[in-house]
Design a protein around this motif. Structure first.
Motif, PDB file in Angstrom:
ATOM      1  N   GLY A   1      32.559  50.588  47.528  1.00 57.86           N
ATOM      2  CA  GLY A   1      32.466  51.944  46.988  1.00 57.86           C
ATOM      3  C   GLY A   1      31.024  52.393  46.877  1.00 57.86           C
ATOM      4  N   ASP A   2      30.753  53.198  45.853  1.00 53.82           N
ATOM      5  CA  ASP A   2      29.461  53.867  45.701  1.00 53.82           C
ATOM      6  C   ASP A   2      28.387  52.938  45.134  1.00 53.82           C
ATOM      7  OD1 ASP A   2      27.747  56.202  45.694  1.00 53.82           O
ATOM      8  OD2 ASP A   2      27.936  56.142  43.518  1.00 53.82           O
ATOM      9  N   MET A   3      27.410  52.614  45.982  1.00 55.86           N
ATOM     10  CA  MET A   3      26.321  51.712  45.587  1.00 55.86           C
ATOM     11  C   MET A   3      25.491  52.299  44.433  1.00 55.86           C
ATOM     12  SD  MET A   3      24.696  48.840  46.134  1.00 55.86           S
ATOM     13  CE  MET A   3      24.776  48.149  47.758  1.00 55.86           C
ATOM     14  N   GLY A   4      25.280  53.605  44.428  1.00 55.39           N
ATOM     15  CA  GLY A   4      24.497  54.245  43.368  1.00 55.39           C
ATOM     16  C   GLY A   4      25.113  54.041  41.993  1.00 55.39           C
TER      17      GLY A   4
ATOM     18  N   VAL B   1      38.354  45.314  34.609  1.00 54.58           N
ATOM     19  CA  VAL B   1      37.833  46.154  33.535  1.00 54.58           C
ATOM     20  C   VAL B   1      37.324  47.434  34.175  1.00 54.58           C
ATOM     21  CG1 VAL B   1      36.052  46.352  31.752  1.00 54.58           C
ATOM     22  CG2 VAL B   1      37.143  44.139  32.179  1.00 54.58           C
ATOM     23  N   ILE B   2      37.641  48.575  33.580  1.00 52.71           N
ATOM     24  CA  ILE B   2      37.115  49.866  34.028  1.00 52.71           C
ATOM     25  C   ILE B   2      36.029  50.303  33.048  1.00 52.71           C
ATOM     26  CG2 ILE B   2      37.618  52.338  34.212  1.00 52.71           C
ATOM     27  CD1 ILE B   2      38.979  51.258  36.495  1.00 52.71           C
ATOM     28  N   VAL B   3      34.906  50.780  33.585  1.00 54.09           N
ATOM     29  CA  VAL B   3      33.842  51.363  32.767  1.00 54.09           C
ATOM     30  C   VAL B   3      33.699  52.803  33.210  1.00 54.09           C
ATOM     31  CG1 VAL B   3      31.442  51.198  32.028  1.00 54.09           C
ATOM     32  CG2 VAL B   3      32.652  49.131  32.750  1.00 54.09           C
ATOM     33  N   ASP B   4      33.803  53.737  32.269  1.00 51.62           N
ATOM     34  CA  ASP B   4      33.620  55.155  32.602  1.00 51.62           C
ATOM     35  C   ASP B   4      32.996  55.868  31.405  1.00 51.62           C
ATOM     36  OD1 ASP B   4      35.714  55.580  30.785  1.00 51.62           O
ATOM     37  OD2 ASP B   4      37.217  55.889  32.351  1.00 51.62           O
TER      38      ASP B   4
ATOM     39  N   ASP C   1      46.927  48.245  36.666  1.00 49.43           N
ATOM     40  CA  ASP C   1      47.100  47.864  38.067  1.00 49.43           C
ATOM     41  C   ASP C   1      46.931  49.079  38.977  1.00 49.43           C
ATOM     42  OD1 ASP C   1      47.535  45.232  37.529  1.00 49.43           O
ATOM     43  OD2 ASP C   1      49.719  45.340  37.677  1.00 49.43           O
ATOM     44  N   GLY C   2      46.128  48.909  40.019  1.00 49.85           N
ATOM     45  CA  GLY C   2      45.959  49.972  41.002  1.00 49.85           C
ATOM     46  C   GLY C   2      45.057  51.109  40.580  1.00 49.85           C
ATOM     47  N   GLU C   3      44.445  51.013  39.403  1.00 43.35           N
ATOM     48  CA  GLU C   3      43.559  52.069  38.926  1.00 43.35           C
ATOM     49  C   GLU C   3      42.294  52.118  39.781  1.00 43.35           C
ATOM     50  OE1 GLU C   3      42.029  53.687  34.578  1.00 43.35           O
ATOM     51  OE2 GLU C   3      43.010  51.742  34.724  1.00 43.35           O
ATOM     52  N   ALA C   4      41.913  53.303  40.228  1.00 41.16           N
ATOM     53  CA  ALA C   4      40.770  53.453  41.123  1.00 41.16           C
ATOM     54  C   ALA C   4      39.508  53.804  40.352  1.00 41.16           C
ATOM     55  CB  ALA C   4      41.060  54.524  42.159  1.00 41.16           C
ATOM     56  N   ALA C   5      38.353  53.532  40.982  1.00 42.26           N
ATOM     57  CA  ALA C   5      37.053  53.861  40.397  1.00 42.26           C
ATOM     58  C   ALA C   5      36.099  54.210  41.533  1.00 42.26           C
ATOM     59  CB  ALA C   5      36.530  52.676  39.587  1.00 42.26           C
ATOM     60  N   ASP C   6      34.932  54.768  41.185  1.00 37.50           N
ATOM     61  CA  ASP C   6      33.925  55.118  42.196  1.00 37.50           C
ATOM     62  C   ASP C   6      33.442  53.883  42.941  1.00 37.50           C
ATOM     63  OD1 ASP C   6      34.087  57.743  41.289  1.00 37.50           O
ATOM     64  OD2 ASP C   6      32.338  57.560  39.988  1.00 37.50           O
TER      65      ASP C   6
END
Length: 99
Positions: free
Chosen positions: A86-89, A36-39, A48-53
């Motif tokens: 990735g980004d902990m923040g 799941v992507i949250v933005d 598939d292969g979608e990137a996130a922070d």
């Protein structure tokens, strides 16, 4: 072709977000189910292969416990049930929204 666990996760996250917008992007990988992507637009099933922070990975049971409020995301991370890449923040911001 939907996945009931992913669909339920998307609905649960969007419900918790409510009117808030999430600054950044985060990906939840649920072992054996998908992601799941949250933005800024909310939550949706990831391609598939979608990137996130930041990418967070957990098994279905851990993810469901976090969503239901039984398990704090920070506690899940500290106990090794939830892994971050990735980004902990960004992960901390999302944890605040979900808890």
């Amino acid at each position: 072709m939907g996945n009931a666990i992913i669909d339920a996760a998307v609905a649960a996250i969007n419900d918790k977000l409510g009117d808030e917008t999430f600054d950044g992007s985060a990906k939840f990988e649920i072992e054996g189910e998908g992601a799941v992507i949250v933005d800024g637009t909310g939550a949706r099933a990831a391609e598939d292969g979608e990137a996130a922070d930041v990418t967070m990975s957990a098994d279905t049971e851990t993810f469901q416990e976090i969503m239901s409020g039984e398990l704090n995301p920070t506690a899940a991370f500290m106990s090794g049930k939830l892994t971050l890449d990735g980004d902990m923040g960004t992960a901390m911001k999302l944890g605040g929204v979900l808890s």
